[in-house]
Scaffold this motif. Structure first.
Motif: not given
Length: 343
Positions: A292-293, A298-306, A318-330
């Protein structure tokens, strides 16, 4: 024998006079001399995977934490080493290339399908970014996930009203402390800030929140946190001093929390393998091992959202679709533990 025939052992069929190692063609797979560098590289990769905790973190640049942040990506070395061993036709290198199969023991379970059962509670964690150009659109995307709890970080005073307005119909209860917020379908009580401010930062630095969510299955303590960012540079390496200090403060707050169960959501700027997060992970139940990176979007390399729990179980992240952020929601699926069942 005359002097001219003295060195011609093959003429007698006995190999007399033959220099050691000469006269025998190597087979297609040689056990001698070939692939020693490849074998050494394979053994090194395997050791880093299995014994990453032995890599010192007290050195400048904190190499231990840096390695553990991107530890799963060492698996990319496995097919490379195996291919080079085949091209080199080295039996030693081919066997050594099997050593990084330790990656499968550590991370192979991440590749299996997650638990598809309906969770007792669905929680979504998202750093929405203080530079998000479309807060309302991000809020709509998060609401569509149908979570019971939404934890947001990098809320700005200008953007907070947009989140509140969009989320209000589905999430009538919410609380904000500094730049972190919690939206809930269930009533919230005992809301208070949590001080996780490292030394040297101003009084207005507030990135911790604690609340009690009164769910149909009972009360649960909910923590929302945003640990300081790390900096990676060629000169200073992995700069995580403030993050580690903040993690220690968060771990102490969790250790002092009497309520059970407990859910922690946040941008912790750490992977679950990073030893810098030990003060927190040691206080919680074993975290979910799904990849769940989440960063960078833009290119998820790590899951730092816990999303972590105590006296409850995260069965899937699981990762969710991109929003206007530089992180993906989990999104995390959480089930309550049966009464009387230990960790």
């Amino acid at each position: 024998m005359d002097e001219q025939g003295a060195g011609r052992g093959p003429g007698l069929g006995l190999g007399l006079g033959r220099r050691p190692g000469r006269g025998r063609r190597p087979g297609p797979w040689s056990w001698r001399g070939r692939g020693r560098v490849l074998a050494g590289a394979a053994v090194l990769v395997a050791c880093l995977l299995v014994f990453h905790g032995a890599v010192p973190d007290a050195l400048p640049g904190r190499p231990g934490s840096l390695l553990e942040t991107f530890l799963p990506w060492l698996g990319l070395a496995v097919p490379v080493l195996a291919t080079l061993a085949l091209l080199r036709r080295s039996a030693v290198a081919a066997l050594a290339a099997l050593l990084p199969a330790a990656w499968l023991a550590l991370f192979g379970g991440h590749l299996l399908p997650g638990d598809a059962r309906t969770p007792d509670l669905l929680a979504v964690q998202h750093n929405v970014s203080d530079e998000n150009p479309d807060p309302a659109g991000t809020a709509r995307a998060l609401a569509a996930a149908g979570a019971d709890l939404l934890a947001l970080e990098e809320l700005t005073p200008a953007a907070e009203p947009a989140y509140a307005a969009v989320l209000a119909p589905q999430y009538p209860y919410h609380a904000v402390a500094g730049t972190v917020g919690l939206w809930s379908k269930h009533p919230l009580a005992d809301v208070r800030p949590v001080d996780i401010r490292p030394a040297g930062l101003g009084e207005d630095w507030n990135r911790g929140l604690r609340a009690t969510a009164r769910t149909p299955r009972g009360e649960v303590a909910v923590y929302v946190a945003h640990l300081p960012s790390v900096r990676l540079s060629p000169t200073h390496g992995f700069g995580s001093v403030r993050r580690d200090e903040s993690a220690a403060l968060l771990g102490a707050a969790i250790a002092a929390e009497p309520a059970e169960p407990l859910i922690l959501l946040g941008d912790l700027n750490s992977t679950v393998d990073d030893r810098g997060l030990d003060p927190v992970t040691s206080r919680m139940d074993p975290p979910s091992r799904d990849f769940a990176f989440s960063w960078p979007a833009s290119l998820p390399l790590a899951r730092i959202d816990q999303v972590m729990t105590r006296s409850a179980t995260v069965t899937r992240i699981r990762s969710l679709s991109a929003t206007g952020s530089d992180h993906l929601p989990v999104a995390a699926h959480i089930t309550w533990r049966a009464p009387g069942r230990g960790r």
